[in-house]
Design a protein around this motif. Structure first.
Motif, mmCIF file in Angstrom:
data_model
loop_
_atom_site.group_PDB
_atom_site.id
_atom_site.type_symbol
_atom_site.label_atom_id
_atom_site.label_comp_id
_atom_site.label_asym_id
_atom_site.label_seq_id
_atom_site.Cartn_x
_atom_site.Cartn_y
_atom_site.Cartn_z
ATOM 1 N N PRO A 1 -18.830 6.152 -2.878
ATOM 2 C CA PRO A 1 -20.282 6.698 -2.528
ATOM 3 C C PRO A 1 -20.714 5.655 -1.204
ATOM 4 C CG PRO A 1 -20.148 6.189 -5.165
ATOM 5 C CD PRO A 1 -18.993 5.951 -4.491
ATOM 6 N N GLN A 2 -20.330 4.779 -1.126
ATOM 7 C CA GLN A 2 -20.627 3.545 -0.182
ATOM 8 C C GLN A 2 -19.267 3.407 0.703
ATOM 9 O OE1 GLN A 2 -21.836 2.262 -3.520
ATOM 10 N NE2 GLN A 2 -23.422 3.663 -3.101
ATOM 11 N N GLU A 3 -18.358 4.087 0.725
ATOM 12 C CA GLU A 3 -17.260 3.724 1.552
ATOM 13 C C GLU A 3 -16.603 2.371 1.528
ATOM 14 O OE1 GLU A 3 -17.814 5.293 5.664
ATOM 15 O OE2 GLU A 3 -17.786 7.543 4.826
ATOM 16 N N LEU A 4 -16.578 2.063 0.108
ATOM 17 C CA LEU A 4 -16.207 0.640 -0.010
ATOM 18 C C LEU A 4 -14.638 0.563 -0.393
ATOM 19 C CD1 LEU A 4 -19.186 -0.981 -2.055
ATOM 20 C CD2 LEU A 4 -18.796 -0.882 0.299
ATOM 21 N N ASP A 5 -14.116 -0.209 0.061
ATOM 22 C CA ASP A 5 -12.344 -0.330 0.084
ATOM 23 C C ASP A 5 -11.980 -0.980 -1.347
ATOM 24 O OD1 ASP A 5 -9.812 0.218 0.577
ATOM 25 O OD2 ASP A 5 -9.535 -1.725 1.635
ATOM 26 N N ASN A 6 -12.798 -1.950 -1.781
ATOM 27 C CA ASN A 6 -12.473 -3.011 -2.606
ATOM 28 C C ASN A 6 -13.396 -2.820 -4.066
ATOM 29 O OD1 ASN A 6 -14.862 -4.068 -1.552
ATOM 30 N ND2 ASN A 6 -14.117 -5.996 -1.043
ATOM 31 N N ASP A 7 -13.840 -1.813 -4.199
ATOM 32 C CA ASP A 7 -14.741 -1.576 -5.624
ATOM 33 C C ASP A 7 -14.106 -0.392 -6.316
ATOM 34 O OD1 ASP A 7 -17.545 -2.220 -6.685
ATOM 35 O OD2 ASP A 7 -17.717 -0.048 -6.317
ATOM 36 N N ASP A 8 -14.261 -0.522 -7.475
ATOM 37 C CA ASP A 8 -13.547 0.623 -8.371
ATOM 38 C C ASP A 8 -14.795 1.255 -9.029
ATOM 39 O OD1 ASP A 8 -11.186 -0.342 -7.994
ATOM 40 O OD2 ASP A 8 -10.931 -1.657 -9.633
ATOM 41 N N ASN A 9 -15.879 1.198 -8.548
ATOM 42 C CA ASN A 9 -16.863 2.087 -9.222
ATOM 43 C C ASN A 9 -16.786 3.365 -8.324
ATOM 44 O OD1 ASN A 9 -19.031 3.047 -10.570
ATOM 45 N ND2 ASN A 9 -20.704 2.271 -9.243
ATOM 46 N N PHE A 10 -15.803 4.291 -8.328
ATOM 47 C CA PHE A 10 -15.626 5.516 -7.776
ATOM 48 C C PHE A 10 -14.962 6.326 -8.599
ATOM 49 C CE2 PHE A 10 -11.556 4.915 -5.168
ATOM 50 C CZ PHE A 10 -11.162 4.143 -6.135
ATOM 51 N N TRP A 11 -14.726 7.796 -8.129
ATOM 52 C CA TRP A 11 -14.544 8.728 -9.357
ATOM 53 C C TRP A 11 -13.254 8.775 -9.394
ATOM 54 C CZ3 TRP A 11 -13.652 14.640 -7.883
ATOM 55 C CH2 TRP A 11 -13.450 14.677 -6.486
ATOM 56 N N PRO A 12 -12.049 8.308 -8.778
ATOM 57 C CA PRO A 12 -10.752 8.008 -9.177
ATOM 58 C C PRO A 12 -10.836 7.188 -10.610
ATOM 59 C CG PRO A 12 -10.548 7.909 -6.797
ATOM 60 C CD PRO A 12 -11.958 7.974 -7.350
ATOM 61 N N TRP B 1 -13.335 6.479 -12.559
ATOM 62 C CA TRP B 1 -14.101 7.290 -13.637
ATOM 63 C C TRP B 1 -13.067 8.370 -14.241
ATOM 64 C CZ3 TRP B 1 -18.378 9.112 -9.933
ATOM 65 C CH2 TRP B 1 -19.296 8.213 -9.347
ATOM 66 N N LEU B 2 -12.289 9.054 -13.543
ATOM 67 C CA LEU B 2 -11.218 9.793 -14.095
ATOM 68 C C LEU B 2 -10.312 9.138 -14.830
ATOM 69 C CD1 LEU B 2 -10.301 12.501 -11.206
ATOM 70 C CD2 LEU B 2 -11.432 13.022 -13.411
ATOM 71 N N ALA B 3 -9.902 7.883 -14.393
ATOM 72 C CA ALA B 3 -9.064 7.048 -15.270
ATOM 73 C C ALA B 3 -9.439 6.430 -16.581
ATOM 74 C CB ALA B 3 -8.683 5.818 -14.509
ATOM 75 N N LYS B 4 -10.800 6.386 -16.510
ATOM 76 C CA LYS B 4 -11.399 5.941 -17.747
ATOM 77 C C LYS B 4 -11.442 7.026 -18.961
ATOM 78 C CE LYS B 4 -14.157 2.220 -15.688
ATOM 79 N NZ LYS B 4 -15.356 1.600 -15.295
ATOM 80 N N GLU B 5 -11.650 8.416 -18.499
ATOM 81 C CA GLU B 5 -11.780 9.504 -19.128
ATOM 82 C C GLU B 5 -10.292 9.710 -19.626
ATOM 83 O OE1 GLU B 5 -13.141 13.184 -17.337
ATOM 84 O OE2 GLU B 5 -15.205 12.018 -16.998
ATOM 85 N N ARG B 6 -9.250 9.723 -18.831
ATOM 86 C CA ARG B 6 -8.072 10.090 -18.983
ATOM 87 C C ARG B 6 -6.992 8.953 -18.949
ATOM 88 N NH1 ARG B 6 -6.532 15.263 -19.869
ATOM 89 N NH2 ARG B 6 -4.664 14.295 -20.449
ATOM 90 N N SER B 7 -6.773 7.991 -19.940
ATOM 91 C CA SER B 7 -5.969 6.942 -19.733
ATOM 92 C C SER B 7 -4.435 7.412 -19.544
ATOM 93 C CB SER B 7 -6.107 6.054 -20.636
ATOM 94 O OG SER B 7 -6.002 6.282 -22.032
ATOM 95 N N ASP B 8 -4.174 8.535 -20.090
ATOM 96 C CA ASP B 8 -2.618 8.973 -20.182
ATOM 97 C C ASP B 8 -2.247 9.895 -18.940
ATOM 98 O OD1 ASP B 8 -4.658 11.292 -20.222
ATOM 99 O OD2 ASP B 8 -3.354 12.366 -21.734
ATOM 100 N N LEU B 9 -3.199 9.374 -17.895
ATOM 101 C CA LEU B 9 -2.663 10.173 -16.553
ATOM 102 C C LEU B 9 -2.653 9.015 -15.428
ATOM 103 C CD1 LEU B 9 -5.293 12.939 -16.105
ATOM 104 C CD2 LEU B 9 -2.814 13.076 -16.956
ATOM 105 N N GLY B 10 -1.744 9.310 -14.373
ATOM 106 C CA GLY B 10 -1.561 8.453 -13.254
ATOM 107 C C GLY B 10 -2.511 8.929 -12.225
ATOM 108 N N ILE B 11 -3.359 8.103 -11.742
ATOM 109 C CA ILE B 11 -4.078 8.264 -10.696
ATOM 110 C C ILE B 11 -3.932 7.685 -9.404
ATOM 111 C CG2 ILE B 11 -6.606 8.352 -10.028
ATOM 112 C CD1 ILE B 11 -6.114 9.743 -12.706
ATOM 113 N N TRP B 12 -3.556 8.278 -8.273
ATOM 114 C CA TRP B 12 -3.253 7.760 -7.133
ATOM 115 C C TRP B 12 -3.971 8.177 -6.061
ATOM 116 C CZ3 TRP B 12 2.061 5.815 -7.209
ATOM 117 C CH2 TRP B 12 2.913 5.968 -8.242
ATOM 118 N N CYS B 13 -4.089 7.396 -4.839
ATOM 119 C CA CYS B 13 -4.861 7.875 -3.667
ATOM 120 C C CYS B 13 -3.599 7.624 -2.463
ATOM 121 C CB CYS B 13 -5.890 7.005 -3.275
ATOM 122 S SG CYS B 13 -7.302 7.315 -4.354
ATOM 123 N N PHE B 14 -3.684 8.872 -1.624
ATOM 124 C CA PHE B 14 -2.657 8.762 -0.539
ATOM 125 C C PHE B 14 -3.529 8.573 0.719
ATOM 126 C CE2 PHE B 14 -0.334 11.255 2.792
ATOM 127 C CZ PHE B 14 0.911 10.214 2.732
#
Length: 613
Positions: A58-69, A71-84
């Motif tokens: 939301p604030q275009e921060l590079d070093n903060d984990d409060n973003f939706w990738p 949030w998805l990881a917390k919902e689904r710990s059985d998935l691998g979440i990546w950014c390209f």
């Protein structure tokens, strides 16, 4: 970030910034990426001027984990979440960029070296990121790297300019202030390459069995609607783009998990990846199960919709009943009631009254309700009206949850013309009326059949031309490999291809073959040698097929034409549908060919013996 670039663009004296590398490039691990037992991988791909992490924050921060990738990881710990991340600067002075074609090959290589294509995949893309993923898939098809295509379950497009972007037009219009890069040039509205890419995706998306979800912006940035609704629409059948109250930048930056886009994408992932029930390792062919994720996910998502009708059609012994069981298991997990009814015994099919009363009585008993057909069946009303009233006012009225009703092998009633016509009209009415009948919103129908409907049905009273059609067929090579692995057999690709030449990917033929090979410790060559003989495990199965052909001289003659031809041939359409329903042929447009060598060898031998006897 693009807002900053637009502000810089509107500055009357823009100065070139030093060339610096982008924040992060390549595949960036967010969560769960090292779990070898993960159920799938989610890959976020940013767009023009974006960053691997900043695009989604939301604030275009590079070093903060409060973003939706995350949030998805917390919902689904059985998935691998990546950014390209990749260089895609909007302006030449921001940095050098790689052409789309080369960048697509770059992404494909990253997927390979990180073993990501070993798990089901979903891409979440923004703007040019969507074009990048489409081009990557086209590269995979061109260079025969089909595994990534087979593993890709779905793509979410967020304001992707499938036919061009007004941002590129903006750069063109005020080119005196800036010089566009290769990336921007590729986005100019309606250029041939972009049209060709979108046309390729539209023509191939069904074949690749990739589910598509689309969101688009409705708010302008500095008076510019960067990607308009027409450009954001990929033009895929049954894909309805969703409008958002966002602009081209904010659409990727949900501020909380309550955001429309976040919730929609979360549900999309749930439907595509997480709803496939895990299966125990089989001990025999009766327990073998090879998932068909793309088909199953479509069914799982649809069965939750009020008044839905699923129509499962396939040749015999292809897995219709197995798929229905998977749908029922998913419905039960959602808290629904499920009932599968087989009413196709001759004593019930004597007349419409007996059939419909038996249907209602059996449905009552399966749900643990008292059979009240005698009390509630009104002699002054038609059988169809009585049946519908019994369903609405007694069955559904006594259920607190939706009911999934399965009618397996419904084609068994096709020889009974009146029952087929009247029962078909009932099913169509139950499907068409849920919007007007609140009680019918609880009902979900699943019907399966092998044959085409040859009884004359009013097109407005047939259930076989509405609802969601689901066609299942033979296993592909990858699914055949998976089946071999489930049996614990160490067969080479050459051996699997030899087996498929004899029996194709027919699920029943393949599981029976692997059963025989496992139990008798046979080689593939030994099995192939006995497959069309009296030692064959298919002996009874083949004899039943032969009996079907012997009882229909026209069908037998047609099958003789098919097996005597080394190439695909054109035959009577009705005979083609009948032979396909038996699983004896494969369709090639308007032509047909014998499904496998097993059938060719066996029927040639049987027909030849009949001539000499």
């Amino acid at each position: 970030m693009i807002v900053k670039f637009l502000n810089k663009l509107l500055d009357r004296n823009p100065q070139p910034a030093p060339i610096i590398p982008t924040e992060k490039t390549g595949l960036i691990k967010i969560s769960g990426c090292d779990n070898p037992k993960r159920k799938g991988d989610i890959i976020f791909v940013h767009g023009l001027g974006g960053g691997a992490r900043t695009t989604w924050h939301p604030q275009e921060l590079d070093n903060d984990d409060n973003f939706w990738p995350m949030w998805l990881a917390k919902e689904r710990s059985d998935l691998g979440i990546w950014c390209f991340g990749y260089n895609a600067a909007p302006f030449e002075w921001k940095g050098s960029t790689m052409p789309l074609f080369d960048r697509a090959g770059n992404l494909l290589e990253y997927l390979t070296i990180n073993n990501i294509r070993e798990h089901p995949l979903i891409f979440i893309t923004h703007s040019m990121g969507g074009l990048l993923v489409k081009e990557m898939l086209r590269n995979a098809q061109t260079f025969n790297k089909t595994k990534v295509i087979e593993k890709t379950q779905g793509i979410v497009f967020l304001s992707t300019p499938h036919t061009g972007s007004h941002l590129a037009d903006l750069v063109t219009n005020i080119g005196t202030f800036t010089r566009s890069t290769i990336s921007v040039d590729e986005l100019k509205s309606h250029i041939p390459q972009l049209r060709q890419l979108n046309e390729w995706y539209r023509q191939n998306v069904d074949k690749m069995a990739i589910t598509t979800k689309v969101y688009f912006e409705t708010q302008a940035i500095l008076g510019i609607l960067v990607v308009d609704p027409d450009s954001a629409n990929p033009g895929i059948k049954d894909v309805q783009p969703t409008a958002t109250d966002e602009n081209h930048i904010s659409i990727t930056k949900p501020k909380s998990p309550n955001n429309l886009v976040y919730q929609g994408v979360s549900r999309f992932i749930q439907a595509q990846l997480s709803n496939i029930p895990s299966q125990p390792e089989p001990k025999s062919s009766n327990l073998v199960y090879i998932p068909r994720p793309k088909i199953e996910n479509q069914c799982f998502e649809s069965i939750l919709q009020p008044g839905v009708l699923l129509r499962i059609k396939s040749p015999r012994k292809m897995g219709k009943t197995t798929l229905m069981r998977q749908i029922f298991a998913h419905a039960k997990e959602a808290g629904y009631q499920t009932v599968s009814i087989n009413l196709w015994s001759p004593e019930i099919l004597t007349d419409l009254h007996t059939f419909l009363q038996s249907f209602c009585a059996i449905l009552s008993l399966e749900l643990g309700l008292e059979d009240k057909t005698d009390q509630l069946w009104k002699p002054t009303l038609s059988n169809q009206t009585n049946c519908t009233n019994y369903l609405k006012k007694y069955i559904l009225a006594n259920l607190d949850t939706p009911l999934v009703l399965g009618l397996d092998n419904i084609d068994e009633i096709f020889p009974y013309t009146e029952i087929t016509q009247q029962f078909s009209a009932l099913l169509r009415g139950w499907k068409e009326n849920p919007n007007n009948e609140e009680s019918l919103q609880k009902l979900r129908l699943v019907i399966s059949h092998s044959e085409n409907v040859y009884v004359s049905l009013n097109v407005n009273q047939s259930p076989f031309n509405v609802g969601l059609p689901v066609e299942i067929g033979e296993f592909n090579f990858t699914q055949s490999q998976e089946l071999v692995e489930k049996y614990g057999l160490n067969l080479s690709d050459v051996d699997i291809n030899k087996l498929r030449e004899m029996i194709d990917g027919h699920p029943y033929l393949l599981t029976t073959a692997l059963d025989k090979i496992t139990k008798d410790n046979l080689t593939v060559e030994q099995f192939i040698k006995i497959a069309p003989t009296d030692e064959s495990p298919y002996r009874s199965f083949l004899a039943n097929l032969l009996h079907e052909l012997e009882n229909d001289q026209f069908l037998k003659t047609t099958m003789q034409q098919v097996i005597n031809s080394d190439i695909s041939i054109k035959i009577d359409s009705e005979q083609a549908f009948k032979l396909r329903s038996l699983g004896l042929i494969e369709l090639h447009g308007n032509e047909v060919k014998c499904l496998c060598n097993l059938y060719c060898i066996y029927f040639k031998s049987q027909f030849s013996n009949a001539k000499t006897s």
